[in-house]
Design an enzyme around this catalytic site. Structure first.
Site, PDB file in Angstrom:
ATOM      1  CD  GLN A   1      -9.329  -6.024  -7.103  1.00  0.00           C
ATOM      2  OE1 GLN A   1      -8.711  -5.671  -8.095  1.00  0.00           O
ATOM      3  NE2 GLN A   1     -10.479  -6.688  -7.208  1.00  0.00           N
TER       4      GLN A   1
ATOM      5  NE  ARG B   1     -17.340  -2.274 -12.974  1.00  0.00           N
ATOM      6  CZ  ARG B   1     -17.566  -1.025 -12.584  1.00  0.00           C
ATOM      7  NH1 ARG B   1     -16.821  -0.053 -12.990  1.00  0.00           N
ATOM      8  NH2 ARG B   1     -18.571  -0.742 -11.795  1.00  0.00           N
ATOM      9  CB  CYS B   2     -15.760 -10.118 -15.559  1.00  0.00           C
ATOM     10  SG  CYS B   2     -15.753 -11.808 -16.118  1.00  0.00           S
TER      11      CYS B   2
ATOM     12  CD  GLU C   1     -17.331  -8.359 -10.901  1.00  0.00           C
ATOM     13  OE1 GLU C   1     -18.033  -9.385 -10.870  1.00  0.00           O
ATOM     14  OE2 GLU C   1     -16.182  -8.314 -10.484  1.00  0.00           O
TER      15      GLU C   1
END
Ligand code: FES
Ligand code: FES
Lengths: 155, 790
Positions: free
Chosen positions: B226, B373-374, B743
């Site tokens: 990523q 996702r945070c 997120e």
């Protein structure tokens, strides 16, 4: 040993080790990488293909078990005149994000629509419950499969 | 705040606000995505990794001779071999060290011990079984509480000066002011809860294909990353390779969710093997390897206390948090924030004092601590405050919605500085919650709940109102290993008016190829279909820290807007030259430059693009391209109000989400369709964690959530249906007013689901059930509450 698999309509004859998984056969011998691998416990459905029209998880079958049979992968969905209605609907309804589960989802959808051209939301959710998607929350996958069914009914 | 926004460009241009169908889909729907494992190179070898079956053990010896003798095996790599190249250990993104292949000890089950490189992946797997490792088991630590006990065995005895298992101690806020507020409070309400260990498990596992050219030293590494640029820099540091000779290519990525941020040992070993052998080496992990060894998330043990007045006004918040970091501190965390942005735990509420104390401990579990996702541990924070406020409502006998209205930061208080140092940029929380409550029919549901209780049925209504802090971040405060968390965009407009936009971030399903093109389309009026977006190749994109923590739109999206504006400035001058008018008289709208007041005199962006290479005003440099590095002035603060209705079976503890209403305010939505897709995904992840998804260990440190049969992930059948709402409060400091959204729903929704289940049984006196709310846990909570007469 030598096997012949009809892969998306074309006969593929190759020497394989008996332990070769169907998914590896498709990806390496068949050189079709649209069929993915997401787990090692038959849980995710990323590897789903159609075997004589029925969805199977190709990570859980040996290539030799497909000898003499017909396998359809995502690459075989496309029609001569363009996209399969499912492919168009997945794009239109935003039924994919990373795209990794998409081939499996579409193939399960194709088999479902074959048997049940106008599935309810629950019908679709049940049919795809062997396939995991980590991105979409399934809402738009369900929509896409139903939209494709409606499209196929009118065309 | 407006309720929705309208696009300012026509659909043929497809700028901001249009639900443009995604460009990237064209290859994915026909099976022509190119993910990591789809790449092959001539002469490519395959690598498999041997992992420790024990969570803590001394390695007495490793015998690789039988494995090395297998036909088709090219090399067997051990830590001892890597040590000769100074590669047995590597730095983590938090500045700790992590073993690449274990030399002295193994410190978690699944740790990398050796690797086999072979001509065929099946042969590599076979040969692993022939490697003999003599382990001497050591005492195992499976919880941070155990880990910090005085007599605990030292896990990181490899680290000089490390005398305990404490990883870090960190605090935020004002301890003294908080104590004073607590002393004065009418009531103190507290909640202890565990946010369990979870794993992002994107559907595609991690892997790489390393190709080191022994003649030139050029290393081309295809990697599921990523953050390709940051990884390249770390690789240069780890391997001592010149950075210009490392090219990281992140091809199509099958989901990331934070799992594909860290550097994993497999990447390093495959690269080293390719360097030594002189052939390309591919390594793709299996699902169980992914689950037991790569970046976990959460595992925060939290205690929160609220000081309140009798009528429900919050005076202060006190939080103690203990995190389970696993064997190596491998969080991808900004340097100044050892517990991430957990101190955003004051949430959406206005009160003067807070104090947050955090500690992290080593345990014999896998490392990671990624932001799943945070945005850097905000999920844990948001969960705690929303659970705590709900608890306070029950304790004080106030409606859970009312206590929130009573304490919300009001719209006229923005920018609002929180007691832990964030400056929230904008928001209208009361309107958001009111709209969500109205949509679900809150008052009616409360009446239904009361009636149901009389009949012995349990209905629960759960609320969560979250505020996120995303888009790290301003260079003054935010860096990873010293690298400032800026991001960049390079835009080239070609003579025919078509453009290429290159970015330092990397999409993993978020649709960057479409949304970032829409930003350029909006600014310059080039149709969105004429703009190609390129990411994920360090040789061909400008530097950036990557896609995680919802930072792509706030940082790289801003860069895309700013670089477009730089191009527009130059284009305006060229247009003035073509139209023989003054620069200041030129207006740009929807790709047409016209002279103010004389709309007939105009040229298009395509005309200007051609002129940029053929017909320039005197003294101007040819070309129409630029690059911008964006350093955000602040974080952005998306927020939302979620309301969930559940039915809980009193006899079995089974619960079902009847309705899920989610209102999100993420500022300006670049592509509403994609935003909604992101929210659907996040709501599902939140449901997963609150209902079933967790990584478990037994007392011996065996990971029992190591495959998709034990690590439960919701399918379409279990996943609830979602009803989405929106408001739009543009970020005042972001060039296009966007805030980021990828997120939000994962951050906000777990508390809504859990609050709903607790709400169903709160009348019995139940105040907490730790996630995941498995039926047996809910059932036990009901039973014990009934037994104590609740
Ligand atoms: S890869 Fe076949 S089910 Fe997961
Ligand atoms: S779209 Fe990513 S897993 Fe389904």
């Amino acid at each position: 040993m030598q096997i012949t698999v009809t892969l998306n309509g074309s006969d593929q004859t190759h020497d394989v080790e008996p332990r070769t998984l169907l998914v590896d056969f498709i990806r390496t011998k068949g050189e079709l990488t649209g069929t993915h691998i997401g787990c090692d416990t038959t849980s995710c459905g990323a590897c789903t293909v159609l075997l004589d029209g029925t969805p199977v998880k190709s990570c859980t079958m040996l290539a030799v078990q497909a000898d003499g049979r017909a396998v359809t992968t995502v690459e075989g969905l496309k029609r001569a005149d363009g996209l399969h209605p499912l492919q168009a609907a997945f794009k239109q309804e935003h039924g994919l994000q990373c795209g990794f589960c998409t081939p499996g989802m579409m193939l399960v959808g194709a088999a479902l629509l074959e048997q049940n051209p106008a599935p309810t939301e629950d019908d679709v959710r049940w049919a795809i419950s062997g396939n995991i998607c980590r991105c979409t929350g399934y809402m738009n996958i369900v929509k896409a499969i139903r939209a494709a069914g409606a499209e196929m009914a009118t065309s | 705040m407006t309720l929705t926004q309208k696009p300012s460009t026509p659909p043929e241009i497809g700028g901001i606000g249009h639900s443009v169908r995604r460009h990237e889909d064209d290859r994915f729907i026909v099976g022509q995505g190119r993910y990591l494992d789809d790449h092959t190179l001539p002469g490519m070898l395959h690598m498999a990794i041997l992992r420790s079956p024990l969570p803590h053990a001394r390695i007495n010896s490793i015998d690789t001779s039988a494995a090395a003798a297998v036909d088709g095996v090219v090399a067997v790599v051990t830590g001892e071999l890597l040590a000769q190249y100074n590669l047995a250990w590597m730095p983590t993104l938090s500045g700790d060290t992590q073993a690449v292949l274990a030399t002295d000890k193994v410190r978690f089950q699944g740790q990398e011990v050796a690797a086999v490189v072979a001509t065929d992946p099946y042969i590599a797997e076979d040969a692993l079984e022939l490697i003999e490792v003599d382990y001497e088991p050591l005492p195992v630590i499976t919880s941070p509480q155990q880990s910090l006990a005085a007599d605990a065995v030292l896990i990181r005895d490899d680290k000089e000066g490390q005398t305990s298992n404490l990883v870090y101690e960190w605090e935020a806020g004002d301890g003294a002011a908080t104590e004073v507020a607590f002393a004065r409070a009418d009531r103190v309400v507290s909640l202890e809860t565990h946010y369990p260990r979870s794993h992002p498990s994107p559907l595609e596992t991690c892997g790489c294909l390393a190709d080191v050219n022994s003649a030139t030293g050029q290393a081309t590494i295809y990697m599921t990353s990523q953050a390709p640029h940051a990884i390249r820099t770390v690789f240069a540091m780890v391997a001592g390779l010149p950075e210009q000779n490392i090219r990281i290519i992140s091809p199509d990525i099958g989901g990331g969710f934070g799992n594909k941020v860290p550097v994993y040992p497999g990447y390093v070993v495959a690269t080293a093997a390719s360097l030594v052998i002189g052939k390309p080496v591919k390594w793709v992990e299996s699902r169980s390897e992914n689950l037991i060894s790569t970046g976990f998330a959460r595992d925060y043990h939290m205690k929160g206390e609220l000081a309140l007045t009798n009528d429900g006004r919050i005076l202060a918040l006190r939080v103690q948090m203990l995190s389970d970091q696993g064997a190596f501190y491998a969080d991808a965390q900004p340097t100044q924030f050892r517990a991430g942005l957990f101190h955003v735990v004051t949430g959406s509420y206005d009160f003067p004092a807070a104090h947050v104390q955090c500690r992290g401990a080593y345990t014999n579990k896998a490392p990671g601590g990624v932001a799943y996702r945070c945005s850097f541990r905000i999920t844990e924070a948001s969960y705690l405050i929303e659970r705590l406020v709900q608890t306070a409502a029950y304790e004080l006998g106030i409606d859970p919605a009312d206590i929130r209205f009573k304490n919300f930061i009001q719209p006229d208080q923005f920018p609002y500085e929180t007691p832990t140092g964030f400056v929230y940029d904008s928001g209208d929380y009361p309107t958001a919650l009111r709209s969500a409550l109205d949509a679900i029919g809150y008052e009616k549901l409360r009446a239904e709940q009361a009636a149901a209780r009389d009949e012995g049925r349990f209905v629960g209504i759960g609320i969560a109102h979250f505020t996120e802090a995303v888009g790290a971040g301003p260079s003054k405060k935010y860096d990873i290993l010293g690298l400032k968390m800026i991001d960049s965009a390079e835009l080239r407009v070609h003579p025919t008016g078509k453009a290429i936009l290159k970015l330092g971030v990397r999409s993993q399903g978020q649709g960057h190829e479409t949304t970032f093109a829409q930003i350029v389309a909006d600014e310059l009026g080039i149709p969105v279909t004429d703009i190609k977006v390129v990411e994920g190749d360090t040789d061909n994109t400008p530097y950036g820290l990557g896609t995680y923590a919802s930072r792509s739109t706030p940082v790289a999206g801003a860069a895309a807007a700013v670089v477009s504006r730089k191009i527009a400035d130059k284009a305006r001058k060229i247009a003035a030259h073509l139209l023989e008018a003054a620069d200041d008289d030129i207006e740009l709208q929807n790709g047409v430059f016209s002279v103010k007041g004389t709309p007939g005199r105009s040229v298009t962006i395509a005309d200007v693009s051609l002129a940029a290479y053929t017909n320039l005003p005197d003294g101007m440099e040819y070309g129409l391209e630029d690059v911008h590095y964006y350093d955000p002035p602040n974080l952005t603060y998306p927020y939302g109000s979620y309301v969930v209705v559940v039915d809980v079976d009193p006899e079995t503890g089974v619960w079902k989400a009847r309705r899920v209403v989610a209102l999100d305010d993420c500022g300006v939505r670049i592509n509403p369709m994609i935003v909604e897709g992101q929210i659907h995904g996040g709501l599902t992840e939140g449901f997963a964690k609150s209902s079933m998804q967790w990584i478990t260990f037994d007392e011996e440190g065996n990971c029992s959530g190591s495959n998709f049969m034990d690590y439960l992930i919701p399918t379409a059948w279990e996943t609830p249906r979602f009803e989405l709402l929106e408001t739009c409060t543009p970020s005042p400091h972001h060039p296009i007013g966007a805030k980021g959204v990828g997120e939000s729903a994962t951050v906000g929704s777990p508390a809504a689901y859990v609050n709903a289940v607790i709400d169903a049984v709160a009348h019995l006196g139940v105040r907490n059930i730790d996630m995941p709310l498995l039926p047996d846990r809910v059932w036990s909570a009901i039973q014990s509450a009934r037994a104590t007469g609740g």
